[in-house]
Scaffold this active site. Structure first.
Site, PDB file in Angstrom:
ATOM      1  N   ASP A  12      -7.048  -3.442   3.824  1.00 31.74           N
ATOM      2  CA  ASP A  12      -6.936  -4.545   2.870  1.00 31.74           C
ATOM      3  C   ASP A  12      -6.924  -5.851   3.648  1.00 31.74           C
ATOM      4  O   ASP A  12      -6.052  -6.069   4.502  1.00 31.74           O
ATOM      5  CB  ASP A  12      -5.659  -4.387   2.047  1.00 31.74           C
ATOM      6  CG  ASP A  12      -5.613  -5.305   0.842  1.00 31.74           C
ATOM      7  OD1 ASP A  12      -6.657  -5.902   0.512  1.00 31.74           O
ATOM      8  OD2 ASP A  12      -4.541  -5.440   0.235  1.00 31.74           O
ATOM      9  N   ASP A 127     -12.558  -7.087  -0.895  1.00 29.73           N
ATOM     10  CA  ASP A 127     -11.644  -7.271   0.233  1.00 29.73           C
ATOM     11  C   ASP A 127     -10.923  -5.997   0.646  1.00 29.73           C
ATOM     12  O   ASP A 127      -9.946  -6.051   1.396  1.00 29.73           O
ATOM     13  CB  ASP A 127     -10.618  -8.353  -0.097  1.00 29.73           C
ATOM     14  CG  ASP A 127      -9.747  -7.995  -1.294  1.00 29.73           C
ATOM     15  OD1 ASP A 127     -10.101  -7.057  -2.020  1.00 29.73           O
ATOM     16  OD2 ASP A 127      -8.717  -8.665  -1.501  1.00 29.73           O
ATOM     17  N   GLU A 128     -11.390  -4.830   0.198  1.00 29.23           N
ATOM     18  CA  GLU A 128     -10.697  -3.591   0.558  1.00 29.23           C
ATOM     19  C   GLU A 128     -11.652  -2.415   0.593  1.00 29.23           C
ATOM     20  O   GLU A 128     -12.629  -2.368  -0.155  1.00 29.23           O
ATOM     21  CB  GLU A 128      -9.537  -3.313  -0.403  1.00 29.23           C
ATOM     22  CG  GLU A 128      -9.966  -3.149  -1.855  1.00 29.23           C
ATOM     23  CD  GLU A 128      -8.800  -2.802  -2.764  1.00 29.23           C
ATOM     24  OE1 GLU A 128      -7.947  -2.004  -2.351  1.00 29.23           O
ATOM     25  OE2 GLU A 128      -8.758  -3.329  -3.886  1.00 29.23           O
TER      26      GLU A 128
END
Length: 395
Positions: A12, A127-128
């Site tokens: 993350d 974003d992960e």
């Protein structure tokens, strides 16, 4: 492979959007910065060459926070919070507009960096990602450090990583030592590391479930793990109760899916002010057209055609209604999407002001599928509707 022998990582990025902005404006490091302003909140160049940044107190409208730096979070500002409410907490916080082109660029960079070390990656968002490390020779800590360094070298950004036997636990663990953290956990550590956490830390337990569990005297994962399955079934039904029980015990056998097809493509916008269906008809019509054009562009860019077109309306009292309609053929044409959306709109009583309008295209197929090749070879077919379908209203 035995589930217990798996090593699944969840990576993350730390305050991703805000961190990308701090690369561009390093002078803002250490300050409370909020991302979510409009384009007119871009920094402006002063006569002396310095930059002037907008402050949160200058914002007027109905927007919400997209993300914030950790300094802003420390004073109570979080994503999805209303801008005006955030301005009361931190009127002097720096306000920046979102820049999705920049965020997508850095997203591609960090994912490519990870792929150079571990190829089994599930893209879980901008974003992960999840990473299956099971087949790699190095130990988990060494791999985590290598991945974090590769991400930093490629982007200048930090990330946090959780490594456990499954996706559910890794998702929890990646948030435990933020920012720039590494958390490695095996099943024997669940009672000490996972059970003391609030139930909302389990991905899949939202505010409504959290509130209902609290009314039953369950606020921590430990309390959920100690609840009898029969008791949970009384209040949540058989399948969801089974999932709650298994999740609280760290049970999750989902694989890392390295490729997946989108189920839908959508666009929506929240208005700066509530719009009247009749008095603001021209404005609403223009917004509808723009949304349909953008969805058509999204479909064409990603190589998809869609067959079911849906609308989403949120009224001034926050009541939300959806309607959809299925075409006889697949399309990526904005005029066809708009025509279908207007058909859906005719099936909704428009008696209250609107605060949100959304368009969604589902039942997707790729342009390389037999249906897609056939449609593209013949050109856009006449627009004929099948049976009209309406989805349930959502409160």
């Amino acid at each position: 492979m035995n589930i217990l022998s798996r090593r699944i990582a969840h990576l993350d990025m730390d305050a991703f959007y805000a961190s990308v902005e701090l690369l561009r404006y390093p002078q803002l490091r250490g300050l409370p910065v909020v991302i979510g302003g409009k384009s007119d909140h871009k920094p402006t160049i002063q006569a002396d060459g310095s930059l002037h940044f907008s402050r949160l107190r200058e914002y007027i409208g109905r927007g919400v926070i997209t993300t914030a730096t950790y300094e802003a979070r420390a004073i109570g500002i979080f994503s999805a919070m209303g801008m005006m409410k955030a301005a009361q907490l931190a009127p002097d916080a720096i306000l920046l507009p979102v820049d999705f082109d920049a965020y997508r660029h850095y997203s591609r960079l960090f994912k490519a960096a990870v792929a150079s070390i571990a190829s089994q990656i599930e893209d879980s968002g901008i974003d992960e990602i999840y990473i299956d490390l099971s087949g790699l020779p190095d130990d988990s800590l060494t791999l985590a450090k290598r991945i974090k360094q590769a991400v930093f070298d490629a982007t200048g950004l930090t990330c946090s990583i959780g490594i456990t036997p499954n996706k559910l636990l890794s998702k929890i663990c990646s948030s435990l030592d933020k920012p720039d953290g590494i958390t490695i956990l095996d099943m024997s550590e669940i009672p000490n590391r996972i059970w003391p956490l609030p139930v909302r830390k389990i991905n899949g337990i939202g505010p409504k479930t959290e509130k209902k569990l609290a009314s039953l005297g369950i606020s921590t994962i430990a309390e959920l793990a100690q609840a009898e399955l029969g008791f949970l079934q009384t209040h949540f039904g058989r399948s969801y109760s089974t999932w709650l029980y298994e999740a609280s015990h760290g049970i999750d056998d989902r694989p890392v899916i390295t490729s997946s097809e989108p189920k839908s493509i959508s666009r929506e916008t929240t208005f700066e002010r509530n719009l009247h269906p009749r008095h603001d008809r021209a404005v609403l019509s223009e917004i509808l057209t723009v949304l349909c054009i953008r969805i058509a562009e999204d479909l064409q860019r990603k190589g998809y055609l869609g067959r079911t077109i849906g609308i989403k309306l949120r009224f001034e009292d926050f009541h939300t209604v959806t309607r959809d309609i299925t075409l006889t053929t697949f399309t990526a044409d904005h005029s066809s999407i708009r025509h279908a959306a207007r058909e859906c709109l005719r099936r909704v009583p428009l008696e209250k002001k609107l605060r949100l309008l959304g368009i969604r295209v589902t039942k997707l197929t790729t342009i390389h599928s037999p249906q897609g090749i056939n449609i593209l070879s013949q050109g856009e077919l006449p627009l004929v509707f099948q049976e009209q379908q309406s989805t349930e209203s959502m409160g």
